[in-house]
Scaffold this active site. Structure first.
Site, PDB file in Angstrom:
ATOM      1  CE  LYS A  65      36.635  33.359  20.133  1.00  0.00           C
ATOM      2  NZ  LYS A  65      37.135  34.339  21.053  1.00  0.00           N
ATOM      3  CG  MET A  90      33.980  37.341  32.823  1.00  0.00           C
ATOM      4  SD  MET A  90      35.139  36.487  33.939  1.00  0.00           S
ATOM      5  CE  MET A  90      34.129  35.074  34.399  1.00  0.00           C
ATOM      6  CG  HIS A 109      41.224  30.985  37.070  1.00  0.00           C
ATOM      7  ND1 HIS A 109      40.100  31.094  36.262  1.00  0.00           N
ATOM      8  CD2 HIS A 109      41.118  29.793  37.698  1.00  0.00           C
ATOM      9  CE1 HIS A 109      39.364  30.002  36.398  1.00  0.00           C
ATOM     10  NE2 HIS A 109      39.958  29.193  37.254  1.00  0.00           N
TER      11      HIS A 109
HETATM   12  C1  GAR Z   1      37.216  37.439  39.717  1.00  0.00           C
HETATM   13  O1  GAR Z   1      36.963  36.497  40.743  1.00  0.00           O
HETATM   14  C2  GAR Z   1      38.162  36.862  38.689  1.00  0.00           C
HETATM   15  O2  GAR Z   1      39.164  36.055  39.239  1.00  0.00           O
HETATM   16  C3  GAR Z   1      37.205  36.043  37.866  1.00  0.00           C
HETATM   17  O3  GAR Z   1      36.046  36.833  37.746  1.00  0.00           O
HETATM   18  C4  GAR Z   1      35.958  37.680  38.886  1.00  0.00           C
HETATM   19  C5  GAR Z   1      35.869  39.110  38.421  1.00  0.00           C
HETATM   20  O4  GAR Z   1      35.605  39.966  39.502  1.00  0.00           O
HETATM   21  N1  GAR Z   1      37.764  35.713  36.598  1.00  0.00           N
HETATM   22  C6  GAR Z   1      37.557  34.552  35.995  1.00  0.00           C
HETATM   23  O5  GAR Z   1      36.857  33.680  36.459  1.00  0.00           O
HETATM   24  C7  GAR Z   1      38.264  34.397  34.658  1.00  0.00           C
HETATM   25  N2  GAR Z   1      38.338  33.012  34.303  1.00  0.00           N
HETATM   26  P1  GAR Z   1      35.865  41.522  39.357  1.00  0.00           P
HETATM   27  O6  GAR Z   1      35.172  41.958  38.057  1.00  0.00           O
HETATM   28  O7  GAR Z   1      35.208  42.127  40.562  1.00  0.00           O
HETATM   29  O8  GAR Z   1      37.330  41.750  39.312  1.00  0.00           O
END
Ligand code: GAR
Length: 212
Positions: A65, A90, A109
């Site tokens: 990491k 993520m 989020h």
């Molecule tokens: C989105 O819903 C974003 O808010 C979430 O992942 C998805 C990505 O979609 N993020 C998280 O949960 C971060 N904690 P995308 O790749 O189509 O934008």
């Protein structure tokens, strides 16, 4: 004109919403880089179509990491953006990066923070039986999804919603909120005061709230 870099790990629909908003002239910024930890992210295709340079810092190919964070921070420095947008990124950023770029990293989020931080926010919301869900755009601090809130929007939970149905409606509102927050950032209208983000009015306006 501000320079923004987007960090994304997968599908990249929020990244696309940013590309489109910049293209329509709604966000006074140049999107100067996509940075991804995942060489298979669909976000890479989106960047290539839009002519945005791609920087891959492959998490799985990193020895540790620490090594990953070191490489990521070097790329972030090299692209020299004014703001770094986590759009479906993520991973949790290390404290070194958060401190170096404090006040310049923004995350989206899919929940009304501080409720339901972390993974599977929409599933957590359904499991809790909430009637209103939503999304939050916030500055990143050392915690998980805990930094000062810039913009939020509510999404009603409907009876019979599955996680996928709710996530799809929240995503629509994410695609409005993220460009709106980046616009405020790029217009230098955000002031972090402790946990509060004050939104400065445009010249000639009297005030503003934290709703998109
Ligand atoms: C989105 O819903 C974003 O808010 C979430 O992942 C998805 C990505 O979609 N993020 C998280 O949960 C971060 N904690 P995308 O790749 O189509 O934008």
């Amino acid at each position: 004109m501000k320079r923004i870099a987007v960090l994304a790990s997968g599908r990249g629909s929020n990244f696309q919403a940013v590309i489109d908003a910049v293209g329509r002239g709604e966000v006074p910024a140049v999107c100067s880089a996509l940075i991804t930890d995942n060489p298979r992210a669909y976000a890479i295709d989106r960047a290539e179509k839009a002519g945005i340079p791609v920087f891959i810092v492959d998490y799985d190919a990193s020895a540790s990491k620490e090594e990953y964070e070191q490489a990521l921070s070097e790329v972030m420095r090299a692209v020299a953006a004014d703001g770094y947008i986590l759009a479906g990124y993520m991973r949790i950023l290390g404290t070194g990066i958060v401190r170096e770029f404090r006040g310049r990293i923004i995350n989206i989020h899919p929940a009304l923070l501080p409720a339901f931080p972390g993974l599977h926010a929409q599933r957590q919301a359904l499991a809790c039986g909430v009637k209103v869900a939503g999304c939050t755009v916030h500055f990143v601090d050392e915690g998980m999804d805990s930094g000062p809130i810039i913009v939020q929007a509510c999404v009603r939970v409907r009876q019979g919603d599955t996680e996928e149905m709710l996530a799809a409606r929240i995503l629509e509102s994410e695609h409005r909120c993220l460009p709106a927050a980046i616009r405020l950032f790029c217009e230098d209208r955000l002031r972090i005061e402790g946990r509060l983000v004050r939104i400065l009015p445009r010249t000639g306006e009297s005030g503003s709230t934290n709703r998109a």
